[in-house]
Design a protein around this motif. Structure first.
Motif, PDB file in Angstrom:
ATOM      1  N   ILE A 160       1.136   0.177 -11.333  1.00  0.00           N
ATOM      2  CA  ILE A 160       1.347   1.621 -11.180  1.00  0.00           C
ATOM      3  C   ILE A 160       0.100   2.229 -10.541  1.00  0.00           C
ATOM      4  N   GLY A 161       0.294   3.227  -9.673  1.00  0.00           N
ATOM      5  CA  GLY A 161      -0.818   3.835  -8.945  1.00  0.00           C
ATOM      6  C   GLY A 161      -1.628   4.812  -9.777  1.00  0.00           C
ATOM      7  N   VAL A 162      -2.663   5.347  -9.139  1.00  0.00           N
ATOM      8  CA  VAL A 162      -3.594   6.293  -9.765  1.00  0.00           C
ATOM      9  C   VAL A 162      -2.852   7.497 -10.361  1.00  0.00           C
ATOM     10  N   CYS A 163      -1.770   7.906  -9.718  1.00  0.00           N
ATOM     11  CA  CYS A 163      -1.013   9.099 -10.140  1.00  0.00           C
ATOM     12  C   CYS A 163      -0.122   8.842 -11.353  1.00  0.00           C
ATOM     13  N   ARG A 164       0.044   7.573 -11.731  1.00  0.00           N
ATOM     14  CA  ARG A 164       0.906   7.149 -12.847  1.00  0.00           C
ATOM     15  C   ARG A 164       2.396   7.410 -12.585  1.00  0.00           C
ATOM     16  N   THR A 165       2.733   7.719 -11.333  1.00  0.00           N
ATOM     17  CA  THR A 165       4.155   7.997 -11.060  1.00  0.00           C
ATOM     18  C   THR A 165       4.773   7.045 -10.055  1.00  0.00           C
ATOM     19  N   ARG A 166       3.960   6.272  -9.359  1.00  0.00           N
ATOM     20  CA  ARG A 166       4.560   5.373  -8.364  1.00  0.00           C
ATOM     21  C   ARG A 166       4.201   3.929  -8.711  1.00  0.00           C
ATOM     22  N   ILE A 167       5.185   3.052  -8.486  1.00  0.00           N
ATOM     23  CA  ILE A 167       5.067   1.662  -8.920  1.00  0.00           C
ATOM     24  C   ILE A 167       5.569   0.723  -7.817  1.00  0.00           C
ATOM     25  N   CYS A 206      -0.049  13.053 -11.749  1.00  0.00           N
ATOM     26  CA  CYS A 206      -0.746  13.797 -10.692  1.00  0.00           C
ATOM     27  C   CYS A 206      -1.697  12.840  -9.982  1.00  0.00           C
ATOM     28  N   ASN A 207      -1.921  13.080  -8.709  1.00  0.00           N
ATOM     29  CA  ASN A 207      -2.889  12.252  -7.974  1.00  0.00           C
ATOM     30  C   ASN A 207      -4.314  12.799  -8.073  1.00  0.00           C
ATOM     31  N   PHE A 208      -4.473  13.945  -8.754  1.00  0.00           N
ATOM     32  CA  PHE A 208      -5.799  14.505  -9.025  1.00  0.00           C
ATOM     33  C   PHE A 208      -6.141  14.291 -10.506  1.00  0.00           C
ATOM     34  N   LEU A 234       4.696  16.666  -5.199  1.00  0.00           N
ATOM     35  CA  LEU A 234       4.920  15.988  -3.911  1.00  0.00           C
ATOM     36  C   LEU A 234       4.767  14.467  -3.979  1.00  0.00           C
ATOM     37  N   ILE A 235       4.117  13.966  -5.029  1.00  0.00           N
ATOM     38  CA  ILE A 235       4.015  12.509  -5.158  1.00  0.00           C
ATOM     39  C   ILE A 235       5.373  11.908  -5.532  1.00  0.00           C
ATOM     40  N   SER A 236       6.313  12.780  -5.877  1.00  0.00           N
ATOM     41  CA  SER A 236       7.691  12.339  -6.149  1.00  0.00           C
ATOM     42  C   SER A 236       8.614  13.066  -5.175  1.00  0.00           C
ATOM     43  N   GLU A 280       0.852  -1.197   0.000  1.00  0.00           N
ATOM     44  CA  GLU A 280       0.000   0.000   0.000  1.00  0.00           C
ATOM     45  C   GLU A 280       0.885   1.244   0.000  1.00  0.00           C
ATOM     46  N   CYS A 281       0.651   2.133  -0.959  1.00  0.00           N
ATOM     47  CA  CYS A 281       1.435   3.371  -1.036  1.00  0.00           C
ATOM     48  C   CYS A 281       0.935   4.340   0.039  1.00  0.00           C
ATOM     49  N   GLN A 282       1.861   4.932   0.750  1.00  0.00           N
ATOM     50  CA  GLN A 282       1.514   5.815   1.879  1.00  0.00           C
ATOM     51  C   GLN A 282       1.663   7.292   1.520  1.00  0.00           C
ATOM     52  N   VAL A 283       1.856   7.597   0.248  1.00  0.00           N
ATOM     53  CA  VAL A 283       2.206   8.973  -0.131  1.00  0.00           C
ATOM     54  C   VAL A 283       0.999   9.915  -0.160  1.00  0.00           C
ATOM     55  N   CYS A 284      -0.146   9.430  -0.643  1.00  0.00           N
ATOM     56  CA  CYS A 284      -1.311  10.323  -0.700  1.00  0.00           C
ATOM     57  C   CYS A 284      -2.558   9.558  -0.261  1.00  0.00           C
ATOM     58  N   PRO A 285      -3.665  10.272  -0.053  1.00  0.00           N
ATOM     59  CA  PRO A 285      -4.854   9.610   0.518  1.00  0.00           C
ATOM     60  C   PRO A 285      -5.496   8.549  -0.368  1.00  0.00           C
ATOM     61  N   HIS A 286      -5.038   8.406  -1.613  1.00  0.00           N
ATOM     62  CA  HIS A 286      -5.571   7.298  -2.413  1.00  0.00           C
ATOM     63  C   HIS A 286      -5.174   5.952  -1.818  1.00  0.00           C
ATOM     64  N   HIS A 287      -4.028   5.911  -1.167  1.00  0.00           N
ATOM     65  CA  HIS A 287      -3.519   4.677  -0.558  1.00  0.00           C
ATOM     66  C   HIS A 287      -3.632   3.497  -1.533  1.00  0.00           C
ATOM     67  N   CYS A 288      -3.112   3.687  -2.735  1.00  0.00           N
ATOM     68  CA  CYS A 288      -3.210   2.629  -3.756  1.00  0.00           C
ATOM     69  C   CYS A 288      -2.563   1.341  -3.251  1.00  0.00           C
ATOM     70  N   ARG A 289      -3.274   0.239  -3.467  1.00  0.00           N
ATOM     71  CA  ARG A 289      -2.715  -1.083  -3.125  1.00  0.00           C
ATOM     72  C   ARG A 289      -2.216  -1.688  -4.430  1.00  0.00           C
ATOM     73  N   LEU A 290      -0.909  -1.870  -4.502  1.00  0.00           N
ATOM     74  CA  LEU A 290      -0.270  -2.222  -5.772  1.00  0.00           C
ATOM     75  C   LEU A 290       0.390  -3.596  -5.712  1.00  0.00           C
ATOM     76  N   THR A 291       0.094  -4.408  -6.732  1.00  0.00           N
ATOM     77  CA  THR A 291       0.807  -5.685  -6.866  1.00  0.00           C
ATOM     78  C   THR A 291       2.115  -5.416  -7.610  1.00  0.00           C
TER      79      THR A 291
HETATM   80  S1  SF4 Z   1      -2.023   8.010  -6.262  1.00  0.00           S
HETATM   81 FE1  SF4 Z   1       0.204   7.668  -6.395  1.00  0.00          FE
HETATM   82  S2  SF4 Z   1       1.032   8.732  -4.617  1.00  0.00           S
HETATM   83 FE2  SF4 Z   1      -1.154   8.453  -4.224  1.00  0.00          FE
HETATM   84  S3  SF4 Z   1      -1.303   6.530  -3.079  1.00  0.00           S
HETATM   85 FE3  SF4 Z   1      -1.586   6.051  -5.289  1.00  0.00          FE
HETATM   86  S4  SF4 Z   1       0.485   5.488  -5.979  1.00  0.00           S
HETATM   87 FE4  SF4 Z   1       0.741   6.586  -4.039  1.00  0.00          FE
END
Ligand code: SF4
Length: 274
Positions: A18-25, A69-71, A122-124, A3-14
């Motif tokens: 790649i997360g919602v923001c397209r920048t974290r994997i 972006c996470n938005f 800030l997501i990076s 689970e990514c802890q960077v933003c409130p999406h808290h994407c759970r990634l296998t």
């Molecule tokens: S949107 Fe990006 S920064 Fe936010 S929780 Fe998902 S992967 Fe992490």
């Protein structure tokens, strides 16, 4: 699964996802930034363009952006870079040392440091921190222009390295934030935290029919005043963009009227794009 802890999406990634923001994997059982040191835009801008009105006025700042972006704002003014991933755009590799050196090389042109802007920086946050350490050591400043929608964990990591921020307070309506993939209470908490470490200014883009009621701006500015009535607020004018090309630009009269309402509560209110 991580689970990514960077933003409130808290994407759970296998692994490999790649997360919602397209920048974290999730890569090698660790969540890392895909756009670390991968720049899309580099420009030497007047600091007032960030906008920052009370932070080294009259100076320039080396402004850089990447992708993601996470938005997902339908009115995004920079959607060509914020709403794409690594495979959709050409980037240039620039290490923190190289970026800091560029900031130093442009000092004679009035540059005071580096601003992370254009997409959501800030997501990076790791790239910001690594660069800011060098920028600070050479006597220059680090700035971020952000949506302010990151977790307390990310705020604690990055805020000590930021000398100034312009944070979007896009609306004072929780539903507005939900629609764009954000969270108003997180942004409010981030603004309060940022004022304890850094110089802070805020921006509200006024979009016709979305966040342009007098009541909303009254509540928004009242709340800012409870944090500090001396926080500068930039009220700026929307122009049709991205998925809102059919909407009218905000009238200048409307922007001026809302700025007057904000001035009932705040000492410094500026109008933008007028
Ligand atoms: S949107 Fe990006 S920064 Fe936010 S929780 Fe998902 S992967 Fe992490």
């Amino acid at each position: 699964m991580l689970e990514c802890q960077v933003c409130p999406h808290h994407c759970r990634l296998t692994e490999g996802q790649i997360g919602v923001c397209r920048t974290r994997i999730n890569k090698g059982d660790e969540i890392t930034s895909l756009n670390y040191g991968k720049l899309v835009s580099v420009a030497l801008d007047p600091i007032e363009k960030k906008p920052l009105a009370h932070f080294h006025p009259g100076s320039m700042i080396l402004s850089v952006g990447s992708f993601g972006c996470n938005f997902h704002c339908p009115f995004c003014q920079n959607f060509q870079i914020s709403q794409v991933g690594a495979d959709d755009i050409t980037t240039k590799d620039v290490t923190p040392f190289e970026l800091a050196q560029l900031a130093l090389d442009t000092r004679e042109r009035g540059n005071i440091g580096v601003a992370f802007t254009y997409n959501e920086p800030l997501i990076s946050y790791e790239y910001i921190i690594d660069t800011a350490k060098i920028v600070r050591a050479q006597g220059q400043k680090t700035v971020a222009v952000t949506n302010g929608c990151v977790t307390r964990y990310t705020a604690e990591q990055v805020l000590p390295y930021l000398d100034a921020l312009n944070i979007d307070l896009k609306s004072f309506n929780p539903e507005f934030y939900k629609k764009i993939g954000g969270n108003l209470s997180t942004v409010k908490e981030f603004i309060v935290s940022a004022t304890t470490t850094s110089h802070v200014e805020l921006t509200t883009l006024i979009i016709p029919g979305e966040n342009d009621s007098e009541e909303e701006i009254e509540h928004l500015s009242q709340w800012i005043a409870t944090v500090n009535p001396e926080i500068p607020l930039h009220i700026s004018r929307f122009f049709p963009r991205y998925k809102m090309v059919n909407k009218e630009a905000t009238s200048v009269r409307k922007v001026y009227a809302l700025a007057e309402i904000a001035r009932r509560h705040l000492k410094y209110v500026y109008t933008g794009n007028c």
